[in-house]
Design a protein around this motif. Structure first.
Motif, PDB file in Angstrom:
ATOM      1  N   SER A  53       0.908  -0.955   0.137  1.00  0.00           N
ATOM      2  CA  SER A  53      -0.132  -0.060  -0.100  1.00  0.00           C
ATOM      3  C   SER A  53       0.710   1.374  -0.018  1.00  0.00           C
ATOM      4  N   ILE A  54       0.189   2.352  -0.387  1.00  0.00           N
ATOM      5  CA  ILE A  54       0.894   3.580  -0.101  1.00  0.00           C
ATOM      6  C   ILE A  54       1.779   4.039   1.025  1.00  0.00           C
ATOM      7  N   ASP A  55       1.084   3.671   2.135  1.00  0.00           N
ATOM      8  CA  ASP A  55       1.336   3.814   3.430  1.00  0.00           C
ATOM      9  C   ASP A  55       2.382   2.714   3.946  1.00  0.00           C
ATOM     10  N   ASP A  56       2.960   1.821   3.147  1.00  0.00           N
ATOM     11  CA  ASP A  56       3.776   0.699   3.279  1.00  0.00           C
ATOM     12  C   ASP A  56       4.630   0.297   2.384  1.00  0.00           C
ATOM     13  N   PRO A  57       5.328   1.558   1.814  1.00  0.00           N
ATOM     14  CA  PRO A  57       6.212   1.412   0.500  1.00  0.00           C
ATOM     15  C   PRO A  57       7.405   0.395   0.646  1.00  0.00           C
ATOM     16  N   PRO A  58       7.604  -0.280  -0.579  1.00  0.00           N
ATOM     17  CA  PRO A  58       8.766  -1.101  -0.633  1.00  0.00           C
ATOM     18  C   PRO A  58      10.117  -0.062  -0.640  1.00  0.00           C
ATOM     19  N   ARG A  59      11.430  -0.610  -0.097  1.00  0.00           N
ATOM     20  CA  ARG A  59      12.468  -0.075  -0.028  1.00  0.00           C
ATOM     21  C   ARG A  59      13.494  -0.603  -0.948  1.00  0.00           C
ATOM     22  N   MET A  60      14.372   0.113  -1.614  1.00  0.00           N
ATOM     23  CA  MET A  60      15.384  -0.580  -2.514  1.00  0.00           C
ATOM     24  C   MET A  60      16.614   0.041  -2.364  1.00  0.00           C
ATOM     25  N   SER A  61      17.621  -0.794  -2.262  1.00  0.00           N
ATOM     26  CA  SER A  61      19.045  -0.030  -2.510  1.00  0.00           C
ATOM     27  C   SER A  61      19.955  -0.756  -3.286  1.00  0.00           C
ATOM     28  N   VAL A  62      21.182  -0.058  -3.701  1.00  0.00           N
ATOM     29  CA  VAL A  62      22.191  -0.918  -4.581  1.00  0.00           C
ATOM     30  C   VAL A  62      23.138  -1.579  -3.442  1.00  0.00           C
ATOM     31  N   GLU A  63      23.110  -2.813  -3.821  1.00  0.00           N
ATOM     32  CA  GLU A  63      24.286  -3.396  -3.073  1.00  0.00           C
ATOM     33  C   GLU A  63      25.567  -3.793  -3.307  1.00  0.00           C
ATOM     34  N   ASP A  64      25.761  -3.635  -4.697  1.00  0.00           N
ATOM     35  CA  ASP A  64      26.963  -3.475  -5.384  1.00  0.00           C
ATOM     36  C   ASP A  64      27.194  -2.880  -6.695  1.00  0.00           C
ATOM     37  N   MET A  65      28.145  -2.265  -6.963  1.00  0.00           N
ATOM     38  CA  MET A  65      28.332  -1.513  -8.328  1.00  0.00           C
ATOM     39  C   MET A  65      29.725  -2.003  -8.970  1.00  0.00           C
ATOM     40  N   SER A  66      29.890  -1.914 -10.081  1.00  0.00           N
ATOM     41  CA  SER A  66      30.914  -2.199 -10.841  1.00  0.00           C
ATOM     42  C   SER A  66      31.068  -1.156 -12.067  1.00  0.00           C
ATOM     43  N   VAL A  67      32.198  -0.558 -12.514  1.00  0.00           N
ATOM     44  CA  VAL A  67      32.252   0.201 -13.585  1.00  0.00           C
ATOM     45  C   VAL A  67      32.918  -0.683 -14.623  1.00  0.00           C
ATOM     46  N   MET A  68      32.368  -0.451 -15.760  1.00  0.00           N
ATOM     47  CA  MET A  68      32.875  -1.161 -17.067  1.00  0.00           C
ATOM     48  C   MET A  68      33.406  -0.249 -17.873  1.00  0.00           C
ATOM     49  N   ASP A  69      34.297  -0.549 -18.563  1.00  0.00           N
ATOM     50  CA  ASP A  69      35.141   0.168 -19.546  1.00  0.00           C
ATOM     51  C   ASP A  69      34.326   0.203 -20.908  1.00  0.00           C
ATOM     52  N   ALA A  70      33.491  -1.011 -21.059  1.00  0.00           N
ATOM     53  CA  ALA A  70      32.763  -1.186 -22.340  1.00  0.00           C
ATOM     54  C   ALA A  70      31.359  -1.717 -22.133  1.00  0.00           C
ATOM     55  N   TRP A  71      30.634  -1.404 -22.904  1.00  0.00           N
ATOM     56  CA  TRP A  71      29.353  -2.573 -22.807  1.00  0.00           C
ATOM     57  C   TRP A  71      29.483  -3.869 -23.488  1.00  0.00           C
ATOM     58  N   PRO A  72      29.243  -4.778 -22.646  1.00  0.00           N
ATOM     59  CA  PRO A  72      29.371  -5.985 -23.199  1.00  0.00           C
ATOM     60  C   PRO A  72      28.375  -6.463 -24.248  1.00  0.00           C
ATOM     61  N   ASP A  73      28.784  -7.161 -25.313  1.00  0.00           N
ATOM     62  CA  ASP A  73      28.143  -7.580 -26.259  1.00  0.00           C
ATOM     63  C   ASP A  73      26.788  -8.440 -26.080  1.00  0.00           C
ATOM     64  N   ASP A  74      27.068  -9.020 -25.185  1.00  0.00           N
ATOM     65  CA  ASP A  74      25.950 -10.082 -24.616  1.00  0.00           C
ATOM     66  C   ASP A  74      25.129  -9.416 -23.692  1.00  0.00           C
ATOM     67  N   ARG A  75      24.974  -8.075 -23.408  1.00  0.00           N
ATOM     68  CA  ARG A  75      23.933  -7.450 -22.469  1.00  0.00           C
ATOM     69  C   ARG A  75      23.102  -6.603 -23.341  1.00  0.00           C
ATOM     70  N   ALA A  76      22.163  -7.136 -23.759  1.00  0.00           N
ATOM     71  CA  ALA A  76      21.054  -6.431 -24.468  1.00  0.00           C
ATOM     72  C   ALA A  76      20.270  -5.372 -23.619  1.00  0.00           C
ATOM     73  N   LEU A  77      19.868  -5.939 -22.746  1.00  0.00           N
ATOM     74  CA  LEU A  77      18.662  -5.534 -21.814  1.00  0.00           C
ATOM     75  C   LEU A  77      19.293  -4.584 -20.741  1.00  0.00           C
ATOM     76  N   PRO A  78      18.692  -3.620 -20.049  1.00  0.00           N
ATOM     77  CA  PRO A  78      19.219  -2.900 -18.944  1.00  0.00           C
ATOM     78  C   PRO A  78      19.025  -3.569 -17.655  1.00  0.00           C
TER      79      PRO A  78
END
Length: 99
Positions: A53-78
């Motif tokens: 419900s609006i008064d009980d919202p879910p919460r999200m956080s980023v647990e891990d992050m990596s920097v990539m020099d180039a976009w991998p060819d096998d990653r078509a979806l965000p």
């Protein structure tokens, strides 16, 4: 955290957590975190299942992050690989909602 997920084969929503890979292209890590969370928040794979419900919202956080020099060819979806799990700490929610 605190995602009440309604699956087609259940009568009541179940408290779940999840992991997902989000691939974004931003100039800073701070912007990457904001964009990744927005991708998940607006995902058509997740949004229809969320029963909070609006008064009980879910919460999200980023647990891990990596920097990539180039976009991998096998990653078509965000977003890829939603993996849901039963929240092992679900007791906190019962304690906080019963007063």
């Amino acid at each position: 955290m605190n995602f009440l997920i309604k699956e087609a084969d259940t009568t009541e929503p179940i408290l779940k957590g999840f992991y997902v890979n989000a691939y974004v292209d931003t100039p800073t890590p701070e912007e990457a975190e904001i964009q990744a969370i927005e991708l998940v928040r607006t995902s058509t794979k997740l949004r229809p299942k969320v029963a909070n419900s609006i008064d009980d919202p879910p919460r999200m956080s980023v647990e891990d992050m990596s920097v990539m020099d180039a976009w991998p060819d096998d990653r078509a979806l965000p977003l890829s690989g939603f993996v849901f799990y039963d929240d092992p700490n679900a007791e906190w929610r019962k304690d906080s909602t019963t007063g």
